[in-house]
Design a protein around this motif. Sequence first.
Motif, PDB file in Angstrom:
ATOM      1  N   VAL A  35       0.835  -1.205   0.000  1.00 20.45           N
ATOM      2  CA  VAL A  35       0.000   0.000   0.000  1.00 20.45           C
ATOM      3  C   VAL A  35       0.870   1.255   0.000  1.00 20.45           C
ATOM      4  O   VAL A  35       0.607   2.212  -0.745  1.00 20.45           O
ATOM      5  N   VAL A  36       1.897   1.265   0.826  1.00 20.61           N
ATOM      6  CA  VAL A  36       2.825   2.398   0.837  1.00 20.61           C
ATOM      7  C   VAL A  36       3.519   2.535  -0.514  1.00 20.61           C
ATOM      8  O   VAL A  36       3.657   3.638  -1.049  1.00 20.61           O
ATOM      9  N   ILE A  37       3.946   1.405  -1.066  1.00 23.97           N
ATOM     10  CA  ILE A  37       4.578   1.429  -2.387  1.00 23.97           C
ATOM     11  C   ILE A  37       3.628   2.027  -3.419  1.00 23.97           C
ATOM     12  O   ILE A  37       4.005   2.866  -4.228  1.00 23.97           O
ATOM     13  N   GLY A  38       2.363   1.598  -3.385  1.00 25.89           N
ATOM     14  CA  GLY A  38       1.374   2.120  -4.317  1.00 25.89           C
ATOM     15  C   GLY A  38       1.168   3.609  -4.160  1.00 25.89           C
ATOM     16  O   GLY A  38       1.059   4.347  -5.147  1.00 25.89           O
ATOM     17  N   GLY A  39       1.124   4.090  -2.915  1.00 25.80           N
ATOM     18  CA  GLY A  39       0.963   5.518  -2.689  1.00 25.80           C
ATOM     19  C   GLY A  39       2.129   6.320  -3.230  1.00 25.80           C
ATOM     20  O   GLY A  39       1.952   7.354  -3.872  1.00 25.80           O
ATOM     21  N   ILE A  40       3.348   5.821  -2.984  1.00 29.81           N
ATOM     22  CA  ILE A  40       4.540   6.527  -3.440  1.00 29.81           C
ATOM     23  C   ILE A  40       4.625   6.558  -4.961  1.00 29.81           C
ATOM     24  O   ILE A  40       4.870   7.600  -5.569  1.00 29.81           O
ATOM     25  N   VAL A  41       4.450   5.417  -5.582  1.00 33.02           N
ATOM     26  CA  VAL A  41       4.690   5.298  -7.021  1.00 33.02           C
ATOM     27  C   VAL A  41       3.483   5.725  -7.852  1.00 33.02           C
ATOM     28  O   VAL A  41       3.639   6.265  -8.949  1.00 33.02           O
ATOM     29  N   LEU A  42       2.275   5.523  -7.327  1.00 31.31           N
ATOM     30  CA  LEU A  42       1.062   5.731  -8.121  1.00 31.31           C
ATOM     31  C   LEU A  42       0.233   6.932  -7.692  1.00 31.31           C
ATOM     32  O   LEU A  42      -0.699   7.321  -8.392  1.00 31.31           O
ATOM     33  N   GLY A  43       0.512   7.494  -6.529  1.00 31.60           N
ATOM     34  CA  GLY A  43      -0.241   8.645  -6.072  1.00 31.60           C
ATOM     35  C   GLY A  43      -1.330   8.304  -5.071  1.00 31.60           C
ATOM     36  O   GLY A  43      -1.607   7.130  -4.798  1.00 31.60           O
ATOM     37  N   PRO A  44      -1.985   9.335  -4.497  1.00 30.93           N
ATOM     38  CA  PRO A  44      -2.926   9.120  -3.394  1.00 30.93           C
ATOM     39  C   PRO A  44      -4.212   8.397  -3.765  1.00 30.93           C
ATOM     40  O   PRO A  44      -4.765   7.669  -2.932  1.00 30.93           O
ATOM     41  N   VAL A  45      -4.712   8.576  -4.984  1.00 34.26           N
ATOM     42  CA  VAL A  45      -5.972   7.924  -5.353  1.00 34.26           C
ATOM     43  C   VAL A  45      -5.787   6.416  -5.472  1.00 34.26           C
ATOM     44  O   VAL A  45      -6.517   5.627  -4.857  1.00 34.26           O
ATOM     45  N   ARG A  46      -4.795   6.003  -6.233  1.00 33.86           N
ATOM     46  CA  ARG A  46      -4.539   4.577  -6.378  1.00 33.86           C
ATOM     47  C   ARG A  46      -3.997   3.994  -5.075  1.00 33.86           C
ATOM     48  O   ARG A  46      -4.288   2.842  -4.734  1.00 33.86           O
ATOM     49  N   GLY A  47      -3.224   4.785  -4.343  1.00 32.52           N
ATOM     50  CA  GLY A  47      -2.769   4.333  -3.032  1.00 32.52           C
ATOM     51  C   GLY A  47      -3.927   4.102  -2.078  1.00 32.52           C
ATOM     52  O   GLY A  47      -3.965   3.124  -1.339  1.00 32.52           O
ATOM     53  N   GLY A  48      -4.897   5.028  -2.102  1.00 34.65           N
ATOM     54  CA  GLY A  48      -6.093   4.851  -1.273  1.00 34.65           C
ATOM     55  C   GLY A  48      -6.897   3.630  -1.670  1.00 34.65           C
ATOM     56  O   GLY A  48      -7.446   2.925  -0.821  1.00 34.65           O
ATOM     57  N   PHE A  49      -6.961   3.361  -2.985  1.00 31.61           N
ATOM     58  CA  PHE A  49      -7.653   2.161  -3.463  1.00 31.61           C
ATOM     59  C   PHE A  49      -6.975   0.902  -2.929  1.00 31.61           C
ATOM     60  O   PHE A  49      -7.644  -0.020  -2.426  1.00 31.61           O
ATOM     61  N   LEU A  50      -5.646   0.856  -2.995  1.00 27.56           N
ATOM     62  CA  LEU A  50      -4.926  -0.303  -2.467  1.00 27.56           C
ATOM     63  C   LEU A  50      -5.142  -0.436  -0.959  1.00 27.56           C
ATOM     64  O   LEU A  50      -5.266  -1.542  -0.428  1.00 27.56           O
ATOM     65  N   GLY A  51      -5.214   0.700  -0.274  1.00 25.76           N
ATOM     66  CA  GLY A  51      -5.516   0.669   1.153  1.00 25.76           C
ATOM     67  C   GLY A  51      -6.899   0.105   1.431  1.00 25.76           C
ATOM     68  O   GLY A  51      -7.101  -0.632   2.398  1.00 25.76           O
ATOM     69  N   ALA A  52      -7.861   0.438   0.569  1.00 20.86           N
ATOM     70  CA  ALA A  52      -9.213  -0.105   0.724  1.00 20.86           C
ATOM     71  C   ALA A  52      -9.232  -1.613   0.522  1.00 20.86           C
ATOM     72  O   ALA A  52      -9.955  -2.340   1.218  1.00 20.86           O
ATOM     73  N   VAL A  53      -8.426  -2.100  -0.438  1.00 21.02           N
ATOM     74  CA  VAL A  53      -8.320  -3.548  -0.640  1.00 21.02           C
ATOM     75  C   VAL A  53      -7.727  -4.198   0.601  1.00 21.02           C
ATOM     76  O   VAL A  53      -8.202  -5.240   1.079  1.00 21.02           O
ATOM     77  N   PHE A  54      -6.675  -3.583   1.150  1.00 24.04           N
ATOM     78  CA  PHE A  54      -6.074  -4.053   2.399  1.00 24.04           C
ATOM     79  C   PHE A  54      -7.131  -4.083   3.503  1.00 24.04           C
ATOM     80  O   PHE A  54      -7.260  -5.058   4.242  1.00 24.04           O
ATOM     81  N   GLY A  55      -7.911  -3.002   3.616  1.00 25.79           N
ATOM     82  CA  GLY A  55      -8.950  -2.938   4.637  1.00 25.79           C
ATOM     83  C   GLY A  55     -10.001  -4.019   4.465  1.00 25.79           C
ATOM     84  O   GLY A  55     -10.449  -4.621   5.442  1.00 25.79           O
ATOM     85  N   ALA A  56     -10.382  -4.283   3.206  1.00 25.54           N
ATOM     86  CA  ALA A  56     -11.378  -5.321   2.945  1.00 25.54           C
ATOM     87  C   ALA A  56     -10.866  -6.695   3.364  1.00 25.54           C
ATOM     88  O   ALA A  56     -11.605  -7.490   3.977  1.00 25.54           O
ATOM     89  N   THR A  57      -9.598  -6.980   3.054  1.00 28.84           N
ATOM     90  CA  THR A  57      -9.037  -8.280   3.456  1.00 28.84           C
ATOM     91  C   THR A  57      -8.934  -8.372   4.977  1.00 28.84           C
ATOM     92  O   THR A  57      -9.135  -9.437   5.548  1.00 28.84           O
ATOM     93  N   SER A  58      -8.635  -7.242   5.631  1.00 24.89           N
ATOM     94  CA  SER A  58      -8.576  -7.228   7.089  1.00 24.89           C
ATOM     95  C   SER A  58      -9.940  -7.520   7.700  1.00 24.89           C
ATOM     96  O   SER A  58     -10.052  -8.256   8.682  1.00 24.89           O
ATOM     97  N   PHE A  59     -10.975  -6.921   7.108  1.00 27.37           N
ATOM     98  CA  PHE A  59     -12.326  -7.136   7.633  1.00 27.37           C
ATOM     99  C   PHE A  59     -12.768  -8.584   7.415  1.00 27.37           C
ATOM    100  O   PHE A  59     -13.410  -9.182   8.283  1.00 27.37           O
ATOM    101  N   ILE A  60     -12.399  -9.159   6.276  1.00 23.03           N
ATOM    102  CA  ILE A  60     -12.715 -10.568   6.032  1.00 23.03           C
ATOM    103  C   ILE A  60     -12.052 -11.452   7.082  1.00 23.03           C
ATOM    104  O   ILE A  60     -12.638 -12.442   7.542  1.00 23.03           O
ATOM    105  N   GLN A  61     -10.843 -11.076   7.495  1.00 23.56           N
ATOM    106  CA  GLN A  61     -10.125 -11.847   8.511  1.00 23.56           C
ATOM    107  C   GLN A  61     -10.891 -11.890   9.835  1.00 23.56           C
ATOM    108  O   GLN A  61     -10.698 -12.803  10.644  1.00 23.56           O
ATOM    109  N   CYS A  62     -11.745 -10.896  10.054  1.00 25.34           N
ATOM    110  CA  CYS A  62     -12.505 -10.834  11.311  1.00 25.34           C
ATOM    111  C   CYS A  62     -13.571 -11.916  11.415  1.00 25.34           C
ATOM    112  O   CYS A  62     -14.135 -12.132  12.494  1.00 25.34           O
ATOM    113  N   PHE A  63     -13.865 -12.590  10.311  1.00 23.77           N
ATOM    114  CA  PHE A  63     -14.888 -13.631  10.316  1.00 23.77           C
ATOM    115  C   PHE A  63     -14.247 -14.997  10.537  1.00 23.77           C
ATOM    116  O   PHE A  63     -14.309 -15.892   9.705  1.00 23.77           O
TER     117      PHE A  63
END
Length: 199
Positions: free
Chosen positions: A46-74
């Motif tokens: 996610v940090v790599i994506g933010g640095i290389v791709l900018g805040p919008v795509r970095g935020g998208f990758l962060g959302a994917v990370f967040g979604a996988t984290s939430f799935i882990q809660c089940f």
Amino acid sequence: MSNTSSKVRQTALTAVLTAIVVLMAFTPLGYLRVGLVSITFLVIPVVIGGIVLGPVRGGFLGAVFGATSFIQCFGMDAFGTALLALNPVAAAAACFVPRILVGVVAGVLFPVLRRFGSALAFISTAVAGTLTNTILFIGMVVLFFQNSYFGGSPFWTIFVGFFTFNVALELLVGVVASAGLSAVLNRFVMKVPRYEVSG
């Protein structure tokens, strides 16, 4: 590099980093399990994506990370499962908000810091992105769950025993990997990202 070529490269790298986030999330590559809780290394792509791709795509990758984290809660992660059982809305917020902001912070901060030198920019942005995840996640857990019990243990027992180690290890691994890999991708894959400020 043409604008079209740059966008193709950015889209391709976004897809690759998204796949890496998902792969790490559901294999031992993404987490170090320590008893009830887990230390995550998914902040790195996610940090790599933010640095290389900018805040919008970095935020998208962060959302994917967040979604996988939430799935882990089940049932996949003991600590996340406990948070979900106590307060599903707070658990979802703790999963998504810090992770989305990791990519946004990295994407906004990097072009500003690059004015002062590439090495400083890569390292400082990696530190800021990693700490964004760790500090905000810990802060939200403290805010919403400080009066809770986990398996009969008071919250602060779990907090002191885990989060001090968590911060140190996530910061060390996250900064080294994020800064190093971002520098490589920025130079050899993206050349000069189109989102970057001039100067």
